[in-house]
Design an enzyme around this catalytic site. Structure first.
Site, PDB file in Angstrom:
ATOM      1  N   GLU A 103       7.565   2.274   5.288  1.00 45.79           N
ATOM      2  CA  GLU A 103       7.068   3.654   5.248  1.00 45.79           C
ATOM      3  C   GLU A 103       8.210   4.660   5.316  1.00 45.79           C
ATOM      4  O   GLU A 103       7.977   5.857   5.553  1.00 45.79           O
ATOM      5  CB  GLU A 103       6.097   3.891   6.406  1.00 45.79           C
ATOM      6  CG  GLU A 103       6.722   3.940   7.780  1.00 45.79           C
ATOM      7  CD  GLU A 103       6.847   2.567   8.436  1.00 45.79           C
ATOM      8  OE1 GLU A 103       6.914   2.520   9.677  1.00 45.79           O
ATOM      9  OE2 GLU A 103       6.874   1.563   7.713  1.00 45.79           O
ATOM     10  N   ASP A 131      -1.060   2.102   0.828  1.00 49.34           N
ATOM     11  CA  ASP A 131      -0.375   2.297  -0.457  1.00 49.34           C
ATOM     12  C   ASP A 131      -0.681   3.674  -1.042  1.00 49.34           C
ATOM     13  O   ASP A 131       0.200   4.324  -1.612  1.00 49.34           O
ATOM     14  CB  ASP A 131      -0.789   1.206  -1.445  1.00 49.34           C
ATOM     15  CG  ASP A 131      -0.211  -0.154  -1.083  1.00 49.34           C
ATOM     16  OD1 ASP A 131       0.695  -0.199  -0.234  1.00 49.34           O
ATOM     17  OD2 ASP A 131      -0.671  -1.162  -1.654  1.00 49.34           O
ATOM     18  N   ASN A 165      -2.336   1.721   8.776  1.00 51.03           N
ATOM     19  CA  ASN A 165      -2.512   0.500   7.976  1.00 51.03           C
ATOM     20  C   ASN A 165      -3.508  -0.446   8.639  1.00 51.03           C
ATOM     21  O   ASN A 165      -4.364  -1.028   7.967  1.00 51.03           O
ATOM     22  CB  ASN A 165      -1.166  -0.197   7.799  1.00 51.03           C
ATOM     23  CG  ASN A 165      -0.720  -0.226   6.354  1.00 51.03           C
ATOM     24  OD1 ASN A 165      -1.370   0.327   5.482  1.00 51.03           O
ATOM     25  ND2 ASN A 165       0.388  -0.888   6.093  1.00 51.03           N
ATOM     26  N   HIS A 192      -4.410  -1.997   3.823  1.00 51.08           N
ATOM     27  CA  HIS A 192      -3.164  -1.827   3.072  1.00 51.08           C
ATOM     28  C   HIS A 192      -3.350  -0.993   1.807  1.00 51.08           C
ATOM     29  O   HIS A 192      -2.424  -0.319   1.374  1.00 51.08           O
ATOM     30  CB  HIS A 192      -2.586  -3.200   2.715  1.00 51.08           C
ATOM     31  CG  HIS A 192      -2.085  -3.961   3.907  1.00 51.08           C
ATOM     32  ND1 HIS A 192      -0.933  -3.613   4.577  1.00 51.08           N
ATOM     33  CD2 HIS A 192      -2.600  -5.036   4.570  1.00 51.08           C
ATOM     34  CE1 HIS A 192      -0.742  -4.445   5.583  1.00 51.08           C
ATOM     35  NE2 HIS A 192      -1.731  -5.319   5.606  1.00 51.08           N
TER      36      HIS A 192
END
Length: 368
Positions: free
Chosen positions: A270, A245, A236, A241
């Site tokens: 996660e 995703d 990340n 981000h």
């Protein structure tokens, strides 16, 4: 139900109450969940039902006025539903949304003007376009659903179909059809709210609350696996981000293909959970190992941050895009005894997961 004489006789005393219950409860629910378009759609259907009920049974001049009201409602209701299907909560405050609201408020005045004797010829001409109006409205509503396929947008299409059947029916049957169209909208709101509460919007998997309720319905024989993406925080931080995703969605899709009766859930961050009803931890191990290998073999293609909103005609070859290897660590546990609480099983699976991470990651560990 309407085609059965015995059912009609049984249900006929409930028909006068049916619209008040459905539309009353529906408007309150839609207002509570801040769904302005649904509030207006329910009010449109309710107004159409009341107009048909009040003007539908007259004679002479009243019969002529009833015909005009029925024609006007048959023209306006499908257009209203189609317009409201395209309205969002944000656009309701925009100039376009205010135009829609203004048109809805002006409709009773337009219907009253059409009932005047000097405009009878215009009302007769409008009657010829009812079928075409429904066809155009249904096409617009269907296009909205295809543009954004949600439960609520689907319900607008079904409500429109119910309205079409209502204007081809008479008396109590029309009330039943219009009210059932409203009921479809109400049910879609309840189902959407349920999905928001129990589902995970990013991955499409059931969420943590759904897992908690599923565990309460199980007996003493089940296994819970906790699945965690290795080095997700570093991923990340390095790629952003949006890429994170994408990775979560990819793993969510992998989890839906797990075998052995496993049911995947998004647990948080996660971390995912897989529930194996009626299975022991040993029964679940081969399927979890197969999942681990499948994730290890798969490659995650990182999308370019400058990727255009629309797909270009010529895309870069896959080999030219950045591909990353992804692994997961998994811990699995089962109840230690007949009185073991589900929270204890999850904690045991979580402890096994961290043992797998401490041992070097990309492993499946069993608790105990």
């Amino acid at each position: 139900m309407l085609g059965s004489a015995s059912l009609r006789a049984t249900l006929s005393p409930l028909v006068p109450v049916y619209p008040w219950v459905v539309f009353g409860a529906g408007v309150l629910l839609a207002w509570r969940f801040h769904r302005s378009a649904l509030v207006l759609a329910l009010l449109v259907l309710f107004a159409a039902d009341r107009a048909l009920a009040v003007f539908g049974g007259g004679e002479g001049g009243a019969e002529s006025a009833g015909r005009v009201v029925a024609t006007a409602a048959a023209l306006l209701v499908p257009l209203d539903l189609a317009a409201l299907a395209w309205v969002t909560e944000r656009s309701m405050l925009s100039p376009g949304g205010r135009w829609v609201l203004g048109a809805l408020l002006a409709e009773p005045l337009a219907v009253a003007l059409l009932c005047r004797p000097e405009l009878a010829h215009l009302a007769m001409r409008l009657e010829r376009g009812v079928l075409e109006t429904f066809a155009v409205a249904f096409a617009l509503t269907l296009a909205r659903f295809l543009f954004r396929p949600t439960i609520i947008h689907s319900s607008f299409a079904w409500a429109l179909l119910a309205a079409f059947l209502a204007f081809r029916a008479t008396g109590a049957s029309a009330t039943v059809y219009l009210t059932t169209g409203g009921l479809v909208l109400v049910v879609s709101l309840v189902e959407t709210s349920h999905r928001m509460a129990y589902g995970d919007e990013l991955t499409g998997l059931p969420g943590r609350r759904a897992l908690a309720e599923a565990l309460l319905r199980l007996g003493d024989r089940y296994a819970v696996a906790m699945v965690d993406i290795d080095h997700f925080k570093k991923f990340n931080d390095r790629y952003g981000h949006d890429a994170g995703d994408q990775l979560l969605r990819m793993l969510g899709a992998q989890l839906t293909r797990i075998e052995g009766g496993g049911r995947p859930f998004r647990y948080g961050g996660e971390e995912f959970a897989v529930l194996f009803p009626g299975k022991s931890a040993d029964d679940a191990l081969p399927h979890l190992e197969k999942l681990r290998r499948a994730v290890e073999r798969s490659t995650f293609t990182l999308r370019d941050r400058d990727r255009p909103a629309r797909k270009p005609k010529q895309t870069a070859p896959v080999a030219a895009r950045k591909q990353l290897a992804v692994t997961v660590s998994i811990g699995v546990a089962e109840p230690a005894g007949a009185r073991a609480a589900p929270e204890e099983v999850i904690r045991a699976a979580d402890a096994a997961l961290y043992r797998a991470k401490d041992a070097g990651r990309n492993r499946v560990y069993r608790a105990g």
